[in-house]
Design a protein around this motif. Structure first.
Motif, short mmCIF file in Angstrom:
data_model
loop_
_atom_site.label_atom_id
_atom_site.label_comp_id
_atom_site.label_asym_id
_atom_site.label_seq_id
_atom_site.Cartn_x
_atom_site.Cartn_y
_atom_site.Cartn_z
N THR A 174 0.86 -1.20 0.00
CA THR A 174 0.00 0.00 0.00
C THR A 174 0.88 1.24 0.00
OG1 THR A 174 -0.13 0.05 2.42
CG2 THR A 174 -1.87 -1.15 1.24
N TRP A 175 0.30 2.36 -0.43
CA TRP A 175 1.06 3.60 -0.57
C TRP A 175 0.34 4.76 0.10
CZ3 TRP A 175 5.87 4.06 -2.80
CH2 TRP A 175 6.38 2.89 -3.36
N GLN A 176 1.15 5.74 0.52
CA GLN A 176 0.62 6.95 1.15
C GLN A 176 1.27 8.17 0.50
OE1 GLN A 176 1.96 6.05 5.15
NE2 GLN A 176 -0.14 5.59 5.79
N ILE A 177 0.48 9.23 0.32
CA ILE A 177 1.08 10.46 -0.19
C ILE A 177 1.89 11.11 0.93
CG2 ILE A 177 -0.93 11.94 0.33
CD1 ILE A 177 -0.17 13.25 -2.51
N ASP A 178 3.07 11.63 0.57
CA ASP A 178 3.98 12.19 1.56
C ASP A 178 4.26 13.67 1.32
OD1 ASP A 178 5.80 11.77 3.84
OD2 ASP A 178 7.39 12.18 2.37
N ASP A 179 4.24 14.11 0.05
CA ASP A 179 4.57 15.50 -0.23
C ASP A 179 4.06 15.87 -1.62
OD1 ASP A 179 5.74 18.01 0.31
OD2 ASP A 179 7.59 17.47 -0.72
N VAL A 180 3.79 17.17 -1.81
CA VAL A 180 3.39 17.71 -3.10
C VAL A 180 4.17 18.99 -3.32
CG1 VAL A 180 1.50 18.64 -4.49
CG2 VAL A 180 1.06 16.75 -2.91
N GLN A 181 4.84 19.09 -4.46
CA GLN A 181 5.61 20.30 -4.79
C GLN A 181 5.15 20.84 -6.14
OE1 GLN A 181 9.79 19.40 -4.89
NE2 GLN A 181 9.77 18.36 -2.92
N LEU A 182 4.89 22.14 -6.18
CA LEU A 182 4.59 22.79 -7.45
C LEU A 182 5.90 23.05 -8.17
CD1 LEU A 182 2.56 24.28 -9.33
CD2 LEU A 182 3.09 26.35 -8.02
N LEU A 183 5.99 22.60 -9.41
CA LEU A 183 7.19 22.84 -10.21
C LEU A 183 6.99 24.09 -11.05
CD1 LEU A 183 8.06 19.24 -11.47
CD2 LEU A 183 8.80 20.40 -9.37
N THR A 184 8.05 24.88 -11.16
CA THR A 184 8.01 26.10 -11.96
C THR A 184 9.25 26.17 -12.85
OG1 THR A 184 9.11 27.39 -10.23
CG2 THR A 184 6.70 27.37 -10.20
N GLY A 185 9.24 27.10 -13.77
CA GLY A 185 10.41 27.36 -14.60
C GLY A 185 10.88 26.15 -15.38
N LYS A 186 12.19 25.93 -15.37
CA LYS A 186 12.81 24.86 -16.15
C LYS A 186 12.30 23.49 -15.74
CE LYS A 186 17.32 23.02 -17.49
NZ LYS A 186 18.78 23.06 -17.29
N LYS A 187 12.11 23.28 -14.42
CA LYS A 187 11.64 21.97 -13.95
C LYS A 187 10.26 21.65 -14.49
CE LYS A 187 14.39 21.70 -9.74
NZ LYS A 187 14.37 21.61 -8.26
N ALA A 188 9.38 22.64 -14.51
CA ALA A 188 8.03 22.43 -15.06
C ALA A 188 8.10 22.19 -16.56
CB ALA A 188 7.14 23.61 -14.74
N ALA A 189 8.95 22.95 -17.24
CA ALA A 189 9.07 22.83 -18.69
C ALA A 189 9.61 21.46 -19.10
CB ALA A 189 9.97 23.94 -19.24
N GLU A 190 10.44 20.87 -18.24
CA GLU A 190 11.03 19.58 -18.56
C GLU A 190 10.13 18.40 -18.21
OE1 GLU A 190 14.72 19.76 -16.44
OE2 GLU A 190 15.76 20.81 -18.07
N ALA A 191 9.03 18.65 -17.52
CA ALA A 191 8.10 17.57 -17.17
C ALA A 191 7.40 17.06 -18.43
CB ALA A 191 7.08 18.08 -16.15
N PRO A 192 7.06 15.77 -18.45
CA PRO A 192 6.46 15.17 -19.65
C PRO A 192 4.96 15.44 -19.76
CG PRO A 192 6.74 13.51 -17.97
CD PRO A 192 7.34 14.77 -17.41
N CYS A 193 4.59 16.71 -19.75
CA CYS A 193 3.17 17.09 -19.77
C CYS A 193 2.72 17.51 -21.15
CB CYS A 193 2.90 18.24 -18.80
SG CYS A 193 3.14 17.79 -17.07
N GLU A 194 1.51 17.12 -21.47
CA GLU A 194 0.81 17.68 -22.63
C GLU A 194 -0.44 18.31 -22.08
OE1 GLU A 194 0.12 14.82 -25.66
OE2 GLU A 194 2.23 14.24 -25.81
N GLN A 195 -0.37 19.61 -21.80
CA GLN A 195 -1.46 20.28 -21.09
C GLN A 195 -2.66 20.46 -21.99
OE1 GLN A 195 -1.43 20.31 -18.08
NE2 GLN A 195 0.44 21.02 -17.13
N GLY A 196 -3.86 20.45 -21.32
CA GLY A 196 -5.10 20.61 -22.03
C GLY A 196 -5.50 22.04 -22.11
#
Length: 196
Positions: A174-196
Motif C-alpha cells: 500500500t502507498w501513502q502520499i507524503d509530499d506535493v511540490q509545485l514545479l516552476t520554470g525549467k523543472k516544469a518545462a522539462e516535465a512530460p506534460c501535454e497540457q489541455g
C-alpha cells in the motif's frame, strides 16, 4: 482598514497553493498489477503496481474538503503530509481564508521509483493539471501567484505541474502520499506534460 493580505497570510496562501492545486488521477480504487518472487511466498511489487496504487490515492485526496482538517488516522497519507495539511488549514482558518475551484488532471507520469530510499521505497510522479482553484477572505480574492513572487494570480484556468511523492509503509503493498511540490520554470518545462 487593510486592503492587502498580511505577509503571514500571503505566505500561508502560497504554502497551501503548493499542495492544493492537484486532483484526481486514476478512477480505480486499487492497483491491479503484481509479480511474484520465485524465491519467496511473499509477493514482490513492481513499478507498475506502485504507480497504479499511488494514482488510486488521488480521488481520495481530492474527495477531502480542503477547508477541513485531515483525520490523524487517514490511511492514504503519511503523518508528515497530514501535519502539513492540518497546519495550513489552521493558519487559513485563523485568517478566515477558504479555497474554491476545481482541478482537472490532464496526465500523470512516473518520475522516479527508488525502492532503496532511506526509510523505505519512495515513488515520485509528475501530475499535469489545469486548475481554477482560488483563495478568498470573505468576498475578497487573495490568490497569489507562486510562480511570480506572490503577485496576484491572474483570473482564469492555469496549467500546473506538481511532483507528488509517495511512500509505502509495507514494502510496496500500500502507498501513502507524503509530499506535493509545485514545479516552476525549467523543472516544469522539462516535465512530460501535454497540457489541455
Amino acid at each position: 482598514m487593510r486592503t492587502t493580505p498580511s505577509r503571514t497570510l500571503q505566505a500561508t496562501v502560497c504554502a497551501i497553493t503548493l499542495i492544493g492545486l492537484t486532483a484526481c488521477g486514476s478512477d480505480s480504487d486499487a492497483p491491479t498489477s503484481t509479480s511474484t518472487s520465485s524465491s519467496s511466498a511473499e509477493p514482490t511489487y513492481d513499478d507498475d503496481y506502485a504507480f497504479e496504487a499511488a494514482q488510486a490515492i488521488e480521488p481520495k485526496r481530492r474527495a477531502h474538503d480542503p477547508n477541513t482538517k485531515l483525520s490523524e488516522d487517514t490511511p492514504w497519507a503519511t503523518k508528515d503530509y497530514i501535519d502539513l495539511v492540518n497546519s495550513n488549514y489552521t493558519a487559513m482558518k485563523k485568517e478566515g481564508v477558504v479555497e474554491k475551484g476545481t482541478v482537472k488532471v490532464n496526465s500523470t507520469h512516473l518520475a522516479k521509483s527508488d525502492p532503496d530510499a532511506p526509510g523505505g521505497w519512495d515513488l515520485t510522479l509528475y501530475q499535469c493539471s489545469t486548475s481554477t482553484i482560488r483563495y478568498f477572505k470573505g468576498d475578497k480574492d487573495i490568490t497569489t501567484d507562486p510562480k511570480n513572487d506572490g503577485a496576484p494570480l491572474p483570473k482564469g484556468p492555469r496549467d500546473n505541474v506538481h511532483l507528488l511523492t509517495f511512500h509505502t509503509p509495507d514494502q510496496g503493498k500500500t502507498w501513502q502520499i507524503d509530499d506535493v511540490q509545485l514545479l516552476t520554470g525549467k523543472k516544469a518545462a522539462e516535465a512530460p506534460c501535454e497540457q489541455g
